[in-house]
Structure formats: C-alpha cells, structure tokens
Design an enzyme around this catalytic site. Structure first.
Site, PDB file in Angstrom:
ATOM      1  N   LYS A   1      85.250  82.858 -95.212  1.00 41.55           N
ATOM      2  CA  LYS A   1      84.249  83.774 -95.749  1.00 41.55           C
ATOM      3  C   LYS A   1      84.258  85.079 -94.960  1.00 41.55           C
ATOM      4  O   LYS A   1      84.444  85.072 -93.740  1.00 41.55           O
ATOM      5  CB  LYS A   1      82.871  83.111 -95.674  1.00 41.55           C
TER       6      LYS A   1
ATOM      7  N   SER B   1      75.849  82.393-101.471  1.00 40.63           N
ATOM      8  CA  SER B   1      76.646  83.573-101.227  1.00 40.63           C
ATOM      9  C   SER B   1      78.115  83.283-100.925  1.00 40.63           C
ATOM     10  O   SER B   1      78.942  84.189-101.021  1.00 40.63           O
ATOM     11  CB  SER B   1      76.048  84.365-100.058  1.00 40.63           C
TER      12      SER B   1
ATOM     13  N   SER C   1      73.753  78.649 -99.233  1.00 47.26           N
ATOM     14  CA  SER C   1      74.936  79.460 -99.544  1.00 47.26           C
ATOM     15  C   SER C   1      76.288  78.740 -99.464  1.00 47.26           C
ATOM     16  O   SER C   1      77.299  79.304 -99.855  1.00 47.26           O
ATOM     17  CB  SER C   1      74.978  80.701 -98.649  1.00 47.26           C
TER      18      SER C   1
END
Lengths: 476, 92
Positions: free
Chosen positions: A82, A157, A181
């Site tokens: 990420k 996210s 997330s």
C-alpha cells in the site's frame, strides 16, 4: 519453465515450486510484472509497478541455490505494498498530491522484516488519500476498479492492495486498517484481510492516519498465507512507542464458542448479506461450534466514536504537511500563506473535510463534548468486548453491510462512513479481526463476494486463523 | 455550524478553501456533527472508567547517531534549502 499459473498460486504453493526448481524467482518476478502491467490497465490497482522486481528475483535465486532446504517461505515472493508504507528510496505518496513525488528516506519496520525474509516488491498500490475512505475513490491518482465487477469499487482504503490480490496481479499484499481499511476491501473483492491486534505489527514507517487505531496487515488469497505474512511482519519494535512485547507462544486451543451481536446486526444490513452470514453460522454450528447471542450495549455507538477520534488524530497527524519540510510547497507572500495554500491545494476534499471535523472536535469549547466524551465511550466499547470474551472465544459479524457498490453511489459522506459500521469497533478496542469470504450476493446478474468477519481478544490471531480456516473450508 | 465558525476552523487548521466549496462543506459538516453527537446519549459518569491502559514507551535518551549522517537524504525532500538548513519565509 512451464507457464506460471498466477491465478492459482498462493505463497505456499509458489514457495514449493521455487524450491523444487519448477521456475526461478526471476521467472516468477517477470511473470508477475507482465501480468501486473497488463491487468493494471483494467483495474489501476498499482500506482507504480517496480520493474526491478525481476533483478530482485536473482538474489532470491542465489539464496535458493545456496541452501535448498532451509529457505524462508517468503523468499522471492513478489508482494504489493500500500502506498502509505515506506520502502527506502521509493516514492510513497499516500495517493495524495501533497506527497506525489516524496521519496521514503527509510524502510518501514514491516518492510525491513519482509526484506530480511527475502520477499521482493512488485509495486505500490492505490488507496484513498491518506487512507480516508472506503472505496478508493478518494485517490488523487484515479479510481481502482473491483476485479470481480469493474463497474464497482474495490472498497478502501486499501483498495489497490485488495484489487491486486483479488485480480491475481500479486500473490499477496500489505494494507493498513484504521477503521476497516483492510477488511472491507478484502470483503468486497473476495479475499482474506487481517487487522492484527493493536501494537502487534510496528507502525514505524506507516504514514499515520490515526495513531491509536492504525495497524498494518496482510491481504491474501488464503488463511495460510495470511498467517505466514503476519508472522513475518509482527514483533516488538523500539521505533514504535505503542508496540507490544513479543507474543509468547500462541495458544493452540481450538476455539469452540462464537458470539453474535444480533440486535446490532439488524441495523442497516442488506437482507442477502445477512442471509449469507446466517448460512455460515449454521455451517459452523454443524461443525461443532456453539453459537451464542450476545449483547454489547455500546457497539451501536462505535461508528460515531470512530468518526470523532479518527478525524481528531488525523488533523493532528496531518499538521506536519505544511510545505516546509517535504512534499508540495505552494508559493505565497508569507509563511502562513504557504501553509494554508499548500494544504488547500495538496489535500483532496475528503482529507480537508476530516481535518476540519478533527479541528472542531478538539477545539476549545467542544473538546469535552466530543473528543473526551468519545474517548470515554471508547473505553465502554472496549469493556463490552472484554466482558463478551469471558463467555465466547470470538465474536462474528458481517464485514460490511452490503457487497461492492457502484462508483459514485456513496457521494454523501455519511453514507460512505456507514460502510465501516461493523469494522470500526475492533480498531477502537484494539482487538484483532479478519474478513474471510463466505457466500455471495447477486447484484445486476453478478454474484459478488460477501465477507464473514471474526473478532478475537487481544493477541488472539491464532483464534482468527483457526475459525477462518473452518470458514474457508465450508466453501460456501 | 455557521459560516463564522467555519472561517475560524479554516484558520485553526491552516487550510485555504475556495468559497464555492465552503457552502457544501458547511452542509456536510452539519450532517456529520449531528450524527456523531449521538454519543451524548451514552452515560459515561457511571463508575470509574479505565482510561487508556496504553501508554507511550520511550527509549532511553542515549546513543545519538553521528551528526549529519541523515542530513542529505532528508534535505533532498525539503522544498527549499540552503546549505544544511531548511529554508523558510520569515516568521515575524
């Protein structure tokens, strides 16, 4: 070399192939790179693909040749990371314009550990800007599409990480989970997502959203892979002041009892998602689990508490982005102008919204009614969990109230926040939670994955994996 | 939330926001504050609450690194620098 079947490979299977010499790490890296470059045109899971993943494979191959038997399981495995986790020398942007060309000056502890284990990195994945969002629509660098149905969001996210794994662009990925997330995108894309116990994985080198809630965790295709990746990144770290001491041996006690907060679930959950959940429960019961109804009286307040504490901490953490020390800097006649203009241009709409909410709930005259009150209710939620875990080994809930939704469907911020309704309590209480695919819900003729969420007491990742494996084997 | 309050928040947060966005923000923030205000229903005055068993664990303040070894890599990221200093506009 035969063709490398990335669609059916897990970390474990790949490791066996590498050790047997069916293909080399270099060949694996090059196959992953080729597929990622091709498929990224469809889903935009990656903001950047690292072409040197092929050369990185050479080092792994050398290590494999050196000692065939004793090679770490992650050796030569290409992972997606990420875009809020620091890899030294690489751009790490948090999908924000304010950091669009910022290069990490050190490795996050989790990355350091993966490097030691010989893992290689395939690229950095798209996300909601500064991890604020549940659809990856808040990225400053374009939408990521759900590989299960490209008209729909992959969740967020960590939407890019989820899309990369679900679309078989990467074998596994790291994400971060502040209020769902990792779990929510895992649920929406049909993979496994683990949020570890707060403090189990070091936050050093994770760009902070809300420091008392953030955790790094794995997104994988199988429970076995999640266990493996979690073991590789966990551990005490003096560089994280809230890092937990190293865990003693994980209990291998077989979990038997799971609790269900049924009255809470009835609120705002799609009927077919609830049906999937109940079907999973029935199957678990058939496998010998005892299912108990539970009442956690303060659980219905978790979302409201979360949307006070998280913006409050975010507004403080994001104060460091001011155009002076790093990132974007907008010219202005005076220094106050540089701050305001840089932040106004550099942050996207949702980030600005949350900074304002956070500033409000911490401001003089309101801090008692909002921030301090929320912290008190947070303790009540934590106490609810402590109490519940006296009578059950785990608590289960759907991961999300609905399957993947269409782009633009939740333009009202509160509708988007409601996506986290079942997820935030685990972060508030600091307990570990996992999402495991179980069942499907049909939308517009496509059977979309539904996630089953398991929550365990602090340090109870072993319980999550044990129940998770049972859910995985139901193959609903 | 009225526009005067919003102006104050903008200032506190050091955020420039275009006027046309302010109106929409005012509406959004109003709805969000209304939602989060529901925590007021919860009684938190009962019994002693165990606040924050978590605490920061600080390392000993010792063993400093050699001066300057990180200066170059950190300054590379600064928008403006002179020598080994970050350059800023005058403060006063």
């Amino acid at each position: 070399m035969g063709s490398i079947d990335l669609e059916n490979l897990t970390i474990k299977k790949t490791h066996d192939h590498l050790v047997r010499g069916d293909f080399s790490a270099r060949e694996l890296g090059s196959a992953c790179l080729k597929r990622a470059e091709e498929k990224n045109q469809e889903t935009n899971a990656f903001l950047e693909i690292f072409e040197d993943v092929i050369e990185a494979g050479d080092e792994a191959d050398a290590r494999i040749r050196e000692k065939k038997k004793d090679t770490p399981l992650l050796l030569g495995i290409p992972l997606a990371i990420k875009d809020n986790i620091l890899i030294k020398g690489r751009v790490v942007s948090c999908a924000s314009k304010i950091l669009s060309s910022y290069k990490a000056s050190y490795d996050a502890t989790a990355i350091q550990k993966l490097k030691q284990a010989g893992a290689v990195f395939l690229g950095r994945t798209n996300m909601d800007e500064f991890a604020m969002g549940s659809s990856t629509e808040n990225s400053a660098f374009g939408l990521t599409k759900n590989p299960r149905d490209v008209r729909r969001v992959p969740g967020g996210s960590s939407g890019g990480s989820a899309a990369a794994v679900s679309g078989n662009l990467a074998l596994a990925a790291l994400g971060s989970d502040t209020g769902g997330s990792i779990r929510q995108p895992a649920s929406l894309t049909g993979i496994i997502g683990l949020k570890p116990t707060y403090g189990a994985v070091s936050r050093s080198g994770l760009i902070a959203l809300a420091s008392s809630l953030d955790q790094i965790g794995p997104l994988t295709k199988t429970i076995a892979d999640a266990r493996l990746l979690f073991s590789a990144i966990r551990g005490h770290d003096p560089n994280d002041s809230t890092s937990l001491p190293n865990a003693k041996n994980d209990s291998d006690k077989k979990p038997r009892t799971v609790g269900v907060p049924r009255t809470f679930l009835a609120q705002g959950c799609d009927p077919d998602v609830l049906k999937c959940f109940e079907a999973t429960l029935t199957q678990l019961k058939n496998r010998g689990y005892e299912i108990r109804d539970l009442n956690l009286p303060n659980l219905p307040y978790s979302l409201a508490v979360y949307y006070i504490i998280q913006p409050a901490e975010a507004s403080t953490n994001l104060a460091r982005f001011d155009g002076i020390r790093y990132g974007l800097s907008a010219p202005a006649p005076d220094i106050a102008g540089v701050y305001a203009k840089t932040r106004g241009i550099g942050f996207g709409r949702e980030v600005r919204r949350r900074i304002l909410i956070g500033t409000f709930v911490l401001s003089s005259g309101y801090a008692d009614a909002y921030y301090r009150k929320a912290r008190a209710v947070r303790e009540l939620i934590r106490a609810d969990f402590d109490h519940a875990f006296k009578s059950v080994d785990a608590i289960v809930m759907p991961t999300t109230p609905s399957p993947a939704f269409m782009f633009g469907a939740k333009s009202d911020p509160l509708a988007m926040y409601a996506e986290d309704i079942f997820a935030t309590s685990a972060n508030l209480a600091g307990v570990p939670a996992i999402s495991v695919p179980s069942g499907r819900a049909e939308r517009d003729g496509i059977a979309l994955p539904v996630g089953f969420q398991i929550i365990a007491p602090h340090g109870g990742e072993g319980t999550l994996f044990a129940i998770g494996e049972d859910v995985e084997n139901l193959a609903l | 939330m009225d526009s005067r309050e919003l102006e104050k928040l903008k200032m506190l947060a050091r955020l420039s926001i275009a006027d046309e966005e302010l109106q929409m923000l005012q509406k959004d923030l109003g709805a969000i504050l209304e939602y989060i205000s529901k925590i007021r229903e919860v009684r938190t005055d009962v019994g002693a609450l165990l606040m924050d068993e978590h605490r920061n664990v600080f390392r000993e303040d010792e063993g400093p690194h050699e001066t300057g070894i990180y200066t170059k890599i950190l300054l590379q990221e600064a928008p403006n620098h002179e020598g080994s200093y970050v350059k800023v506009k005058k403060i006063l």
